[in-house]
Design an enzyme around this catalytic site. Structure first.
Site, short mmCIF file in Angstrom:
data_model
loop_
_atom_site.label_atom_id
_atom_site.label_comp_id
_atom_site.label_asym_id
_atom_site.label_seq_id
_atom_site.Cartn_x
_atom_site.Cartn_y
_atom_site.Cartn_z
N ASP A 170 0.83 -1.19 0.00
CA ASP A 170 0.00 0.00 0.00
C ASP A 170 0.87 1.25 0.00
O ASP A 170 2.01 1.23 0.47
CB ASP A 170 -0.89 0.03 1.24
CG ASP A 170 -1.96 -1.06 1.23
OD1 ASP A 170 -2.35 -1.49 0.14
OD2 ASP A 170 -2.38 -1.47 2.32
N LYS A 171 0.32 2.34 -0.49
CA LYS A 171 1.04 3.61 -0.55
C LYS A 171 1.68 3.95 0.79
O LYS A 171 2.86 4.33 0.85
CB LYS A 171 0.09 4.72 -0.97
CG LYS A 171 0.69 6.12 -0.91
CD LYS A 171 -0.34 7.18 -1.26
CE LYS A 171 0.26 8.58 -1.12
NZ LYS A 171 -0.74 9.63 -1.43
#
Length: 342
Positions: A170-171
């Site tokens: 995830d970012k």
């Protein structure tokens, strides 16, 4: 007009560890410069959706690309801008389409950036991804991604689907990722992940003090949340679509504010750790999507991929890598008085 060939992903989601296979990609031709073409609907297009009719009339471009052009106002029909891909057309309708670069078609371009490369050889590289770096271009993040950085760093990356990316973080999750540098290594790594032969461990800071045994195995299927399609959830497979998921959780330290745990993945479902921790009442610090909140000076989700181990797909050597806790998470641990030594 010059045409260039790109591999375009149609999957906007990112995951804690998500195998990426070539089947999910769409190969499309995209325009490097603009060109306007006239349109005239024939009998074969009568009653079709506009996007499907355009596929007939402009067959060298993908439907996905043509839908982007419709959304951006590049298609006119009967003298009006056509904004709806689902609009029905009639025989004899005339208009025009401006074939021009879209944000998505321009996403797969090299962008120089500093990458923390932990290991590199002719077959693969291991990267310590910082929080905040998006792995793959997607709506809202068409540039400045890890993929763009890989294309700038390695000429070979342009020859591989997704520049060799075989799984994602995830970012706002920091930590270790492996990226292929050859097609054979990519196929082998995807197979290893699918066979659950890649060992990966995460560190997480979560709300609420831990209660009970220090070790716990969570086996809850994960699927799209039926009440909120923008997130995942622990689901009942008898009622909703999803996949089995298992996370082993070990308590490392406990405080009055929350707990610091190590999570070992046995499956790699989208947002698996975040969903499982929330499901057992310990949403991650900073993870507002799954019930957490900023705390201890940390606004991003408190999740770090600390360990990655697998057998080298070319040499057969057992590889193991560890990434130290990043400064922002270390500061949060100190703020809560958590004891941890890398």
């Amino acid at each position: 007009m010059k045409l260039s060939k790109l591999i375009i992903s149609t999957d906007p989601t990112a995951s804690d560890l998500h195998p990426v296979a070539d089947e999910g990609a769409e190969e499309a031709l995209v325009a490097d410069v603009s060109e306007t073409r006239p349109l005239r609907m024939g009998e074969a297009q009568h009653g079709m959706r506009l996007d499907r009719a355009l596929v007939d009339l402009v067959p060298e471009f993908s439907r996905s690309y043509l839908q982007q052009l419709i959304e951006s106002g590049a298609v006119t029909l009967l003298g009006q801008v056509a904004h709806k891909a689902a609009a029905k057309v009639r025989v004899g309708d005339t208009g025009a389409i401006e074939l021009r670069p879209t944000l998505q078609s321009q996403a797969f371009k090299p962008e120089a950036m500093a990458l923390d490369v932990v290991f590199e050889d002719p077959h693969l590289r291991v990267i310590n991804k910082p929080a905040g770096l998006v792995v793959h271009p997607a709506p809202g993040n068409w540039s400045g991604t890890l993929l763009n950085g890989l294309l700038a760093r390695d000429a070979q990356a342009s020859l591989l689907p997704r520049a060799g990316i075989v799984h994602r973080l995830d970012k706002d999750t920091s930590g270790l990722m492996v990226v292929a540098r050859t097609r054979s290594a990519m196929d082998a790594l995807v197979a290893l992940i699918a066979a659950r032969e890649v060992s990966r461990q995460y560190l997480a800071l979560a709300h609420k003090p831990w209660v009970g045994a220090r070790q716990r195995t969570v086996e809850l299927p994960v699927g799209r949340d039926p009440r909120n399609r923008l997130r995942m959830a622990a689901v009942d497979l008898g009622l909703h679509a999803g996949k089995t998921a298992r996370t082993d959780i070990t308590l490392l330290d406990n405080t009055d504010q929350g707990c610091f745990v190590r999570c070992a993945l046995h499956t790699g479902r989208t947002h698996q750790i975040r969903v499982h921790m929330s499901a057992i009442g310990h949403a991650l610090v900073g993870d507002t999507l799954y019930g957490g909140a900023p705390a201890a000076g940390l606004a991003r989700q408190a999740l770090h991929a600390t360990r990655l181990a697998f057998v080298h797909p070319a040499t057969g050597e057992a590889l193991s890598f560890q990434a130290p806790v990043p400064p922002d998470l270390r500061a949060a641990l100190a703020a809560w008085g958590v004891s941890y030594n890398d």
